[in-house]
Scaffold this active site. Sequence first.
Site, short mmCIF file in Angstrom:
data_model
loop_
_atom_site.label_atom_id
_atom_site.label_comp_id
_atom_site.label_asym_id
_atom_site.label_seq_id
_atom_site.Cartn_x
_atom_site.Cartn_y
_atom_site.Cartn_z
N TYR A 159 0.82 -1.22 0.00
CA TYR A 159 0.00 0.00 0.00
C TYR A 159 0.86 1.28 0.00
CZ TYR A 159 -3.15 3.72 1.41
OH TYR A 159 -3.81 4.94 1.48
N LYS A 163 1.27 4.01 -3.11
CA LYS A 163 0.91 5.44 -2.97
C LYS A 163 2.12 6.32 -3.30
CE LYS A 163 -2.66 6.80 -1.85
NZ LYS A 163 -3.89 7.02 -2.66
N1 LIG Z 1 -8.66 6.24 4.92
C1 LIG Z 1 -7.56 6.89 5.26
O1 LIG Z 1 -7.25 7.03 6.46
C2 LIG Z 1 -6.69 7.50 4.22
C3 LIG Z 1 -6.96 7.38 2.86
N2 LIG Z 1 -6.13 7.98 1.94
C4 LIG Z 1 -6.39 7.91 0.50
O2 LIG Z 1 -7.67 8.47 0.25
C5 LIG Z 1 -8.27 7.86 -0.86
C6 LIG Z 1 -9.67 7.44 -0.49
O3 LIG Z 1 -9.58 6.51 0.58
P1 LIG Z 1 -10.87 6.01 1.38
O4 LIG Z 1 -12.01 6.88 1.06
O5 LIG Z 1 -10.46 5.81 2.79
O6 LIG Z 1 -11.06 4.57 0.73
P2 LIG Z 1 -12.38 3.88 0.20
O7 LIG Z 1 -12.03 2.46 -0.03
O8 LIG Z 1 -13.53 4.16 1.09
O9 LIG Z 1 -12.63 4.61 -1.17
C7 LIG Z 1 -11.95 4.30 -2.34
C8 LIG Z 1 -12.94 4.30 -3.48
O10 LIG Z 1 -12.23 3.96 -4.67
C9 LIG Z 1 -13.01 3.04 -5.39
N3 LIG Z 1 -12.17 2.19 -6.21
C10 LIG Z 1 -11.35 1.20 -5.80
N4 LIG Z 1 -10.80 0.60 -6.86
C11 LIG Z 1 -11.28 1.23 -7.96
C12 LIG Z 1 -11.09 1.04 -9.34
N5 LIG Z 1 -10.31 0.07 -9.82
N6 LIG Z 1 -11.73 1.87 -10.19
C13 LIG Z 1 -12.56 2.84 -9.73
N7 LIG Z 1 -12.79 3.04 -8.42
C14 LIG Z 1 -12.16 2.24 -7.55
C15 LIG Z 1 -13.74 2.21 -4.34
O11 LIG Z 1 -14.89 1.59 -4.89
C16 LIG Z 1 -14.06 3.26 -3.30
O12 LIG Z 1 -15.32 3.81 -3.50
C17 LIG Z 1 -7.37 6.69 -1.25
O13 LIG Z 1 -6.63 7.05 -2.38
C18 LIG Z 1 -6.48 6.50 -0.04
O14 LIG Z 1 -5.21 5.99 -0.42
C19 LIG Z 1 -5.06 8.71 2.34
C20 LIG Z 1 -4.77 8.87 3.65
C21 LIG Z 1 -5.54 8.27 4.70
C1 LIG Z 2 -4.86 -3.74 17.57
C2 LIG Z 2 -3.83 -3.06 16.76
C3 LIG Z 2 -2.55 -2.98 17.46
C4 LIG Z 2 -4.30 -1.68 16.35
C5 LIG Z 2 -4.59 -1.68 14.88
C6 LIG Z 2 -4.88 -0.28 14.38
C7 LIG Z 2 -4.58 -0.21 12.90
C8 LIG Z 2 -5.61 -1.05 12.18
C9 LIG Z 2 -4.56 1.24 12.44
C10 LIG Z 2 -3.52 2.06 13.20
C11 LIG Z 2 -3.03 3.15 12.27
C12 LIG Z 2 -3.90 3.03 11.04
C13 LIG Z 2 -3.37 3.58 9.71
C14 LIG Z 2 -3.00 5.04 9.81
O1 LIG Z 2 -4.11 5.78 10.29
C15 LIG Z 2 -2.53 5.61 8.49
C16 LIG Z 2 -3.26 5.17 7.28
C17 LIG Z 2 -3.20 5.93 6.16
C18 LIG Z 2 -3.73 5.52 4.92
O2 LIG Z 2 -3.47 6.11 3.87
C19 LIG Z 2 -4.58 4.31 4.86
C20 LIG Z 2 -5.01 3.80 6.18
C21 LIG Z 2 -3.88 3.82 7.22
C22 LIG Z 2 -2.78 2.87 6.73
C23 LIG Z 2 -4.44 3.38 8.60
C24 LIG Z 2 -4.87 1.89 8.55
C25 LIG Z 2 -5.27 1.33 9.91
C26 LIG Z 2 -4.18 1.52 10.96
C27 LIG Z 2 -2.94 0.70 10.58
#
Ligand SMILES: NC(=O)C1=CN([C@@H]2O[C@H](COP(=O)(O)OP(=O)(O)OC[C@H]3O[C@@H](n4cnc5c(N)ncnc54)[C@H](O)[C@@H]3O)[C@@H](O)[C@H]2O)C=CC1
Ligand SMILES: CC(C)CCC[C@@H](C)[C@H]1CC[C@H]2[C@@H]3[C@H](O)CC4=CC(=O)CC[C@]4(C)[C@H]3CC[C@]12C
Length: 368
Positions: A159, A163
């Site tokens: 992952y 990214k």
């Molecule tokens: N959740 C988090 O804490 C963080 C997320 N991100 C980034 O933010 C973005 C959104 O993440 P989330 O909303 O958390 O994830 P999510 O899984 O909820 O949303 C991702 C969306 O992309 C769509 N998708 C996946 N594969 C696809 C494909 N082949 N074609 C078209 N659509 C596709 C999925 O159906 C989904 O709706 C991602 O790029 C992720 O890397 C960055 C930092 C933290």
């Molecule tokens: C019981 C365990 C010791 C605790 C597990 C917690 C983990 C599942 C999560 C702790 C930190 C999270 C990640 C962090 O917030 C940064 C992230 C950024 C992204 O772009 C995607 C998600 C994630 C990797 C997030 C995923 C869950 C944790 C590893």
Amino acid sequence: MADSAETQELVYLVTGGCGFLGEHVVRMLLQREPRLRELRIFDLHLGPWLEELKTGPVQVTAIQGDVTQAHEVAAAVAGAHVVIHTAGLVDVFGKTSPETIHEVNVQGTQNVIEACVQTGTRFLIYTSSMEVVGPNIKGQPFYRGNENTPYEAVHRHPYPCSKALAEQLVLEANGREVLGGLPLVTCALRPTGIYGEGHQIMRDFYHQGLRLGGRLFRAIPASVEHGRVYVGNVAWMHVLVARELEHRAALMGGQVYFCYDNSPYKSYEDFNMEFLGPCGLRLVGTRPLMPYWLLVLLAALNTLLQWLLRPLMLYAPLLNPYTLAVANTTFTVSTDKARRHFGYEPLFSWEESRTRTIRWVQTVEGSA
Ligand SMILES: NC(=O)C1=CN([C@@H]2O[C@H](COP(=O)(O)OP(=O)(O)OC[C@H]3O[C@@H](n4cnc5c(N)ncnc54)[C@H](O)[C@@H]3O)[C@@H](O)[C@H]2O)C=CC1
Ligand SMILES: CC(C)CCC[C@@H](C)[C@H]1CC[C@H]2[C@@H]3[C@H](O)CC4=CC(=O)CC[C@]4(C)[C@H]3CC[C@]12C
């Protein structure tokens, strides 16, 4: 874009627009971008909630498609002024193969870039991640760091690797000539761990707590700090960047910005308790109840079980060596680059972010 702006004729495309972050970006654009004429939402899986958006003044076009299919991406991008590329596979639990993660996150991003170049779209905003920087494989802390803080960004997990590669592609594409002869302007936003309405891992922790009789057991020392950011503020930063990118292309093009707000720095578990606590859960222990070496052993065991069970079922628990390392490493950002470059201020205060998230947890299935 200036002509279109004057006539309020902008077309935006949000890839991954039905995901956790994507839905917030879509709703934020509809609320806060008055120049919008059409909003295209591109996702592998379209949500039923899109229907309710179709009755408003902005034309909402739902496109079911796959970012790995270049022709589908090009068709969706053609005629758009701005692309916000949030689609991605967020898998740190081993649910999907490393090859698939690479294909979606890296090749998918390359397809988006090429589509912009071929069809003449000039503004591309990429949702990157703090994971591009760290925590690294050595588990070195990143304490109140900014975009210029030196840090050994070395990864092995698919992952963060994907990214980082995708972010690099986006930044390198800044300045490429698009159809019509003008330069492409790109930038990347790096959110820290996002929380808020729709956050699946928060839901998982909540359900786990309910199954354990209203308790969660501390696994990580309270001194390990994480920077977290409210999803509404992440969406807001995307909308602001999209708005400002044309006028500040020279300053913002090819730049990265950490995506942050005023959420307090806390351990992952203590932070989650800000929401789960008011919903009736309790975090047991002021110190981890298990020694760290035992967690390491369990995490390794989970990896082995995942591999052994793969032919029969998908075993993908929260705990594995990678999630343990991330959870157990301090990673906090402190920066004002986004404020200086495009006037970003969080739209939601910490209190409001907290209240909204608590209200959402209260609606989650299984809540009292
Ligand atoms: N959740 C988090 O804490 C963080 C997320 N991100 C980034 O933010 C973005 C959104 O993440 P989330 O909303 O958390 O994830 P999510 O899984 O909820 O949303 C991702 C969306 O992309 C769509 N998708 C996946 N594969 C696809 C494909 N082949 N074609 C078209 N659509 C596709 C999925 O159906 C989904 O709706 C991602 O790029 C992720 O890397 C960055 C930092 C933290
Ligand atoms: C019981 C365990 C010791 C605790 C597990 C917690 C983990 C599942 C999560 C702790 C930190 C999270 C990640 C962090 O917030 C940064 C992230 C950024 C992204 O772009 C995607 C998600 C994630 C990797 C997030 C995923 C869950 C944790 C590893």
